[in-house]
Scaffold this motif. Structure first.
Motif, PDB file in Angstrom:
ATOM      1  N   THR A  54       0.857  -1.182   0.000  1.00 25.94           N
ATOM      2  CA  THR A  54       0.000   0.000   0.000  1.00 25.94           C
ATOM      3  C   THR A  54       0.896   1.235   0.000  1.00 25.94           C
ATOM      4  O   THR A  54       2.128   1.132  -0.013  1.00 25.94           O
ATOM      5  N   ASP A  55       0.285   2.395   0.028  1.00 27.79           N
ATOM      6  CA  ASP A  55       1.015   3.656   0.108  1.00 27.79           C
ATOM      7  C   ASP A  55       1.473   3.840   1.559  1.00 27.79           C
ATOM      8  O   ASP A  55       0.672   4.173   2.434  1.00 27.79           O
ATOM      9  N   LEU A  56       2.765   3.616   1.816  1.00 26.89           N
ATOM     10  CA  LEU A  56       3.277   3.666   3.178  1.00 26.89           C
ATOM     11  C   LEU A  56       3.803   5.039   3.571  1.00 26.89           C
ATOM     12  O   LEU A  56       4.266   5.215   4.703  1.00 26.89           O
ATOM     13  N   GLN A  58       2.237   8.498   2.203  1.00 21.60           N
ATOM     14  CA  GLN A  58       1.104   9.393   2.390  1.00 21.60           C
ATOM     15  C   GLN A  58      -0.116   8.668   2.951  1.00 21.60           C
ATOM     16  O   GLN A  58      -1.032   9.301   3.462  1.00 21.60           O
ATOM     17  N   HIS A  59      -0.145   7.346   2.798  1.00 18.49           N
ATOM     18  CA  HIS A  59      -1.277   6.535   3.248  1.00 18.49           C
ATOM     19  C   HIS A  59      -2.558   6.887   2.491  1.00 18.49           C
ATOM     20  O   HIS A  59      -3.659   6.833   3.055  1.00 18.49           O
ATOM     21  N   LYS A  60      -2.410   7.222   1.218  1.00 19.42           N
ATOM     22  CA  LYS A  60      -3.597   7.389   0.392  1.00 19.42           C
ATOM     23  C   LYS A  60      -4.160   6.004   0.068  1.00 19.42           C
ATOM     24  O   LYS A  60      -3.417   5.026  -0.023  1.00 19.42           O
ATOM     25  N   HIS A  63      -4.052  -0.130  -3.561  1.00 20.60           N
ATOM     26  CA  HIS A  63      -3.153  -1.273  -3.450  1.00 20.60           C
ATOM     27  C   HIS A  63      -2.321  -1.353  -4.728  1.00 20.60           C
ATOM     28  O   HIS A  63      -2.825  -1.113  -5.829  1.00 20.60           O
ATOM     29  N   ASP A 292       4.918   4.336  11.454  1.00 16.00           N
ATOM     30  CA  ASP A 292       3.945   5.231  10.837  1.00 16.00           C
ATOM     31  C   ASP A 292       2.717   4.460  10.351  1.00 16.00           C
ATOM     32  O   ASP A 292       1.621   4.996  10.293  1.00 16.00           O
ATOM     33  N   ARG A 293       2.909   3.201  10.006  1.00 22.46           N
ATOM     34  CA  ARG A 293       1.788   2.366   9.571  1.00 22.46           C
ATOM     35  C   ARG A 293       0.881   2.014  10.746  1.00 22.46           C
ATOM     36  O   ARG A 293      -0.338   1.945  10.608  1.00 22.46           O
ATOM     37  N   ARG A 297      -3.231   8.030  12.060  1.00 25.05           N
ATOM     38  CA  ARG A 297      -2.836   9.034  11.078  1.00 25.05           C
ATOM     39  C   ARG A 297      -3.021  10.464  11.579  1.00 25.05           C
ATOM     40  O   ARG A 297      -3.920  10.759  12.368  1.00 25.05           O
ATOM     41  N   ARG A 303      -8.838  11.527   3.973  1.00 24.83           N
ATOM     42  CA  ARG A 303      -9.651  10.843   4.975  1.00 24.83           C
ATOM     43  C   ARG A 303     -10.872  11.699   5.270  1.00 24.83           C
ATOM     44  O   ARG A 303     -10.781  12.932   5.296  1.00 24.83           O
ATOM     45  N   ARG A 315      -0.686   8.817  18.745  1.00 25.68           N
ATOM     46  CA  ARG A 315       0.353   8.803  17.713  1.00 25.68           C
ATOM     47  C   ARG A 315       1.658   9.373  18.271  1.00 25.68           C
ATOM     48  O   ARG A 315       2.730   8.790  18.071  1.00 25.68           O
TER      49      ARG A 315
END
Length: 362
Positions: A54-56, A58-60, A63, A292-293, A297, A303, A315
């Motif tokens: 996945t996007d690690l 920006q976490h957008k 897959h 960070d994962r 967030r 989001r 966090r």
């Protein structure tokens, strides 16, 4: 982060959220081109899945898969992001929300930039004009002037960062666009063209190389630095190996394949460097990506809602708890692994310096 700065960021995030949520309303499948059945580098059909992630960063949402060609070793995103996907996943990474973070990250790497410039000295100690492709905010050019004070440094990039670089005086002239699109206008205009960690971002790396061959004058040099998909760290760290950098890195080329392609385009490779191109951050980056994962967030516009205060506090607590692990990882990267990285096959990148040969007699 100060309270005022946090409030300004929150306001920017809120303003961006409607567009992001509209982009995501139909899902992420529309961001991808059809899946390839053959290797884009050699045409071979023996493909195997190398990585799913996945996007690690920006976490957008989304897959991503990387395939490896068993014939030539080329690793590529499959299916690959299309134009809409590239725009979506690059948005607010180097510019916009991500500009301050990116500027601070790349602006603090002066020693590495000067080392890259010195790689050319044995082959051309006094180049007149140098074009840095994928220059971003121009930090390499600003640092390289110390090594080559008589050289004119121009930058090229698709983002508005290159315009900022020109305004700030880091580059003498900024070209905004892609190298293939600008190759005719820049044909034969440079003694050196550099491509430091940008070829892996290109949707068509072969087109980038052909364009570079047009822009470098006969007798000039092309300097390329890219992640090494043959690094043992790629296997040991799996999805936590930073140079996979999904979804931005579309192609990762083994050194033999890139050397052969350059030779076909009329270049002679005069230097191949692994230890000097290695950036000793693999273990630190792996720890940070994992933390960070897991950690909740920060507020981001892709989001639907901003995180509540307890989640932000959680966090912060998790990141602080990981500081000892990050410190140990940093010490291992710099002092234990770096001296033996080449010997153990752990270098995460390689650099090629190639001379553009004059055309032969007709």
């Amino acid at each position: 982060m100060s309270e005022g700065k946090r409030d300004r960021r929150a306001a920017r995030v809120a303003a961006l959220r409607p567009r992001y949520l509209a982009d995501l309303a139909a899902g992420t499948e529309r961001f991808f081109a059809p899946r390839r059945s053959a290797c884009p580098w050699c045409g071979g059909g023996r493909l195997t899945t190398r990585l799913r992630t996945t996007d690690l960063l920006q976490h957008k949402p989304g897959h991503f898969a990387l395939d490896r060609c068993r014939d030539c070793g080329h690793v590529f995103q499959n299916p690959q992001l299309n134009e809409a996907g590239l725009e979506f996943y690059y948005r607010d990474f180097y510019d916009g929300l991500g500009e301050d973070r990116t500027g601070a990250t790349f602006g603090g790497r002066t020693a590495m930039y000067r080392q890259r410039a010195r790689a050319l000295l044995p082959h051309d100690p006094e180049p007149k004009k140098w074009l840095d492709v994928g220059t971003g905010h121009g930090h390499f050019c600003a640092a390289a002037r110390v090594v080559l004070p008589g050289t004119v440094f121009d930058g090229l990039d698709v983002t508005e960062g290159v315009e900022l670089a020109e305004r700030e005086g880091r580059v003498d002239h900024g070209h905004r666009g892609t190298l293939p699109a600008l190759a005719s206008a820049l044909s034969g205009g440079y003694d050196v063209v550099s491509m430091f960690h940008c070829l892996e971002h290109a949707a068509d790396p072969d087109a980038e190389l052909r364009a570079a061959a047009r822009v470098v004058r006969a007798g000039g040099h092309l300097v390329i630095e890219v992640p090494d998909p043959a690094s043992r760290y790629a296997r040991l760290l799996g999805r936590w190996w930073l140079p996979w950098l999904q979804p931005q890195h579309l192609h990762l080329m083994p050194v033999a394949g890139l050397r052969a392609r350059l030779e076909r385009l009329g270049f002679t490779v005069v230097a191949e460097q692994h230890a000097d191109a290695h950036d000793p951050v693999d273990l630190l980056a792996a720890v940070w990506l994992a933390v960070d994962r897991v950690a909740p967030r920060d507020d981001v516009p892709w989001r639907a809602q901003a995180p509540a205060a307890p989640r932000r506090w959680l966090r912060t607590a998790l990141v602080l708890a990981a500081v000892p692990a990050m410190l140990v990882a940093t010490l291992l990267d710099r002092f234990a692994v770096r001296p033996v990285a080449a010997r153990l096959g752990l270098c995460n990148a390689y650099r090629l310096v190639a001379r553009r040969e004059p055309p032969g007699p007709v």
